[in-house]
Design an enzyme around this catalytic site. Structure first.
Site, PDB file in Angstrom:
ATOM      1  N   ASP A 206     -77.001 -14.868-138.387  1.00 47.17           N
ATOM      2  CA  ASP A 206     -76.978 -16.092-137.593  1.00 47.17           C
ATOM      3  C   ASP A 206     -77.356 -17.285-138.468  1.00 47.17           C
ATOM      4  OD1 ASP A 206     -76.954 -17.321-134.812  1.00 47.17           O
ATOM      5  OD2 ASP A 206     -79.001 -17.822-135.419  1.00 47.17           O
ATOM      6  N   GLU A 276     -72.510 -16.497-140.249  1.00 43.07           N
ATOM      7  CA  GLU A 276     -72.082 -17.627-139.421  1.00 43.07           C
ATOM      8  C   GLU A 276     -72.372 -18.906-140.203  1.00 43.07           C
ATOM      9  OE1 GLU A 276     -73.086 -19.665-135.086  1.00 43.07           O
ATOM     10  OE2 GLU A 276     -74.696 -18.832-136.320  1.00 43.07           O
TER      11      GLU A 276
END
Length: 548
Positions: A206, A276
């Site tokens: 993330d 990401e």
């Protein structure tokens, strides 16, 4: 390694990854929140699509201020989702079905309830005092610099005990870890090792470019938009996009840490990593930096295709920009995920376009060069849910309502059975409501319909698997009218031509002279005519041909 061994080790290259948002997938306890046992119960559905892997959004111990993206224990399951034994059972069932399991790693920040932060904020001289980003106020008491938080307001929160500010890129209850501290890096790598030892097949990292901050805490300059760029950082209603984020993320020190992550993964056979990257105009350069050389991340995804533009020009620009920027890395393409409006709602102009757009989108996605990620419910053609303000749970949406409605509209529960209460997601009241429109599109309602979006997904992913050239073959664009997207995929003597009409009117594509010997290939769901070297396409239509 032999060719077959290389393909097995690089299973992630060209793979189809299905994102599961656990709290909205299947509830087995009646509390209205999905859980790991529910994921296990529904894995057969994912396998039936033809997916290679699942990406499981956070299920770790958390106060849930940001729906699990605020972790308070990296090595345990939140009781809301079950137990470690439930996770192991899910992992074993996924592997039995031939599915790899990728789990989220939210390591740029923790919850303020994490024991590390509780100790860090207690004093300026404890063992973890430097584990988070602390800074002195300016002489007038204001924040150390002008950095902004993605979720609104300054990226700094005052702490009365330490009499310092701490940095948070998201909520004030999500303090940023200090990656300049080697002890922090070591602790996070040990948390990853815990899950690798348990048998997970990889990590989705993330906000992977948010790990390091500028140690000098320099102000960010204003953002000057690049008209050629395709990435974005925030909706227009959020002032976060008004800054060029040169100093609060994407720092050069991150490269060495990602090399440490890769070195850890390489100790375990056949593991993968996907980052990401949210970096506005710089996203593709960042992807290049993070995936090149074979010693950092295996692949990354950006937000370039997660905006409202579903045109030939935009998609070609995104792919070509990637091809220019990333010469030896790998990309994962997606049209939807848990952070953006569902793509059929972004891409359609009228409700009757929902099914045609859903079918064309997955066919296009499945033929691009790269791995692809599907988000739960998109195989049903689910539109964005319209929710009342009182139903919102997303702090981002609540903060910027009504200009930005947040992310709850794409996070509503998965509809399994059209006639059941709450579409069989739960026997209790779901944490978010199940729209009636979604219930009508439930899995059971589409199973028996040959022309449904669900069955189109299955046929399309089977087509992708039947043509190895789509796994990792070269991709070259073919000159075409601006409204037509045309490209070839080539590898080991196989050459396929794909033509897409993304407009709402008929179109014709004249094959180049060197493609005159083209044989039409049956592309699931589409049947355009090939007449005298001209592919005649209807609105929202696609053509595939084999080049001889």
């Amino acid at each position: 390694m032999t060719t077959s061994q290389t393909i097995a080790a690089e299973w992630w290259r060209g793979s189809v990854i299905y994102q599961v948002y656990p709290r909205s997938f299947q509830d087995t306890t009646g509390d209205g929140v999905g859980d790991l046992k529910g994921v296990t119960e529904r894995l057969a559905h994912i396998a039936s699509l033809g997916a290679d892997a699942i990406w499981l959004s956070p299920f770790f111990t958390s106060p849930m201020a940001d729906m699990g993206y605020d972790v308070s224990n990296y090595c345990d399951v939140d009781p809301m989702f079950g137990t470690l034994a439930d996770f192991d059972a899910m992992l074993n069932e996924a592997h039995r079905l031939g599915l790899k399991v990728i789990i989220d790693q939210v390591i740029s920040h923790t919850s303020d309830q994490h024991p590390w932060f509780r100790e860090s904020r207690f004093s300026r001289d404890n063992a973890k005092a430097d584990w988070y980003v602390w800074a002195e106020p300016k002489k007038d008491g204001t924040a150390p610099n002008n950095w902004l938080a993605v979720f609104g307001g300054p990226a700094w929160e005052w702490d009365g005990v330490r009499r310092q500010y701490y940095m948070h890129n998201f909520l004030g209850s999500q303090p940023d870890l200090n990656f300049h501290n080697p002890e922090v890096q070591a602790a996070l790598l040990e948390a990853m090792r815990f899950w690798l030892d348990r048998g997970v097949d990889g990590f989705r990292l993330d906000t992977v470019n948010y790990y390091f901050h500028d140690a000098k805490l320099r102000d960010n300059p204003p953002h000057v938009p690049d008209p050629e760029a395709t990435g974005f950082d925030a909706p227009e209603s959020n002032p976060y996009g008004m800054q060029a984020h040169l100093h609060d993320k994407t720092q050069p020190e991150n490269i060495a840490f990602l090399q440490r992550v890769r070195a850890l993964l390489d100790l375990y056979p056949d593991r993968t990593s996907i980052g990401e990257v949210g970096d506005g105009d710089r996203s593709l350069k960042t992807v290049a930096d993070y995936t090149s050389g074979g010693d950092k991340l295996h692949m990354c995804y950006t937000f370039d295709l997660l905006g409202p533009d579903f045109t030939a020009q935009h998609i070609r620009r995104c792919v070509e920009n990637f091809q220019k920027a990333v010469t030896d890395g790998w990309v994962c393409w997606a049209f939807s995920n848990h952070d953006v409006e569902r793509h059929v709602s972004r891409f359609i102009a009228a409700p009757e376009e929902r099914d045609p757009v859903a079918k064309l989108a997955i066919t296009l996605l499945a033929t691009l060069c790269g791995s692809i990620c599907l988000y739960q419910g998109e195989e049903l053609g689910l539109p964005e849910a319209e929710l009342a303000f009182q139903d919102l749970r997303d702090p981002y949406g609540i903060r910027f309502w009504p200009a930005f409605k947040g992310r709850d509209g794409c996070r509503t529960p998965m509809p399994w059975q059209a006639g059941a209460p709450h579409a069989e997601f739960s026997v209790g009241t779901p944490w978010l409501p199940v729209p009636e429109e979604h219930a009508r599109l439930a899995v059971d309602a589409q199973e028996a319909l040959a022309g449904s979006v669900l069955n189109h997904y299955r046929r399309t992913l089977a087509f992708r698997k039947a043509h190895p050239v789509l796994r990792d073959g070269d991709m070259t664009f073919v000159k075409s009218h601006k409204d037509i997207l045309a490209f070839t995929r080539e590898k080991d003597g196989e050459s396929l031509l794909f033509v897409f009409n993304l407009t709402r009117k008929p179109a014709a594509f004249s094959l180049p002279k060197d493609m005159a010997d083209c044989e039409a290939v049956s592309l699931p769901g589409f049947a355009p005519a090939l007449d005298g070297g001209v592919a005649k396409l209807g609105p929202l239509d696609a053509f595939c041909g084999r080049l001889m």
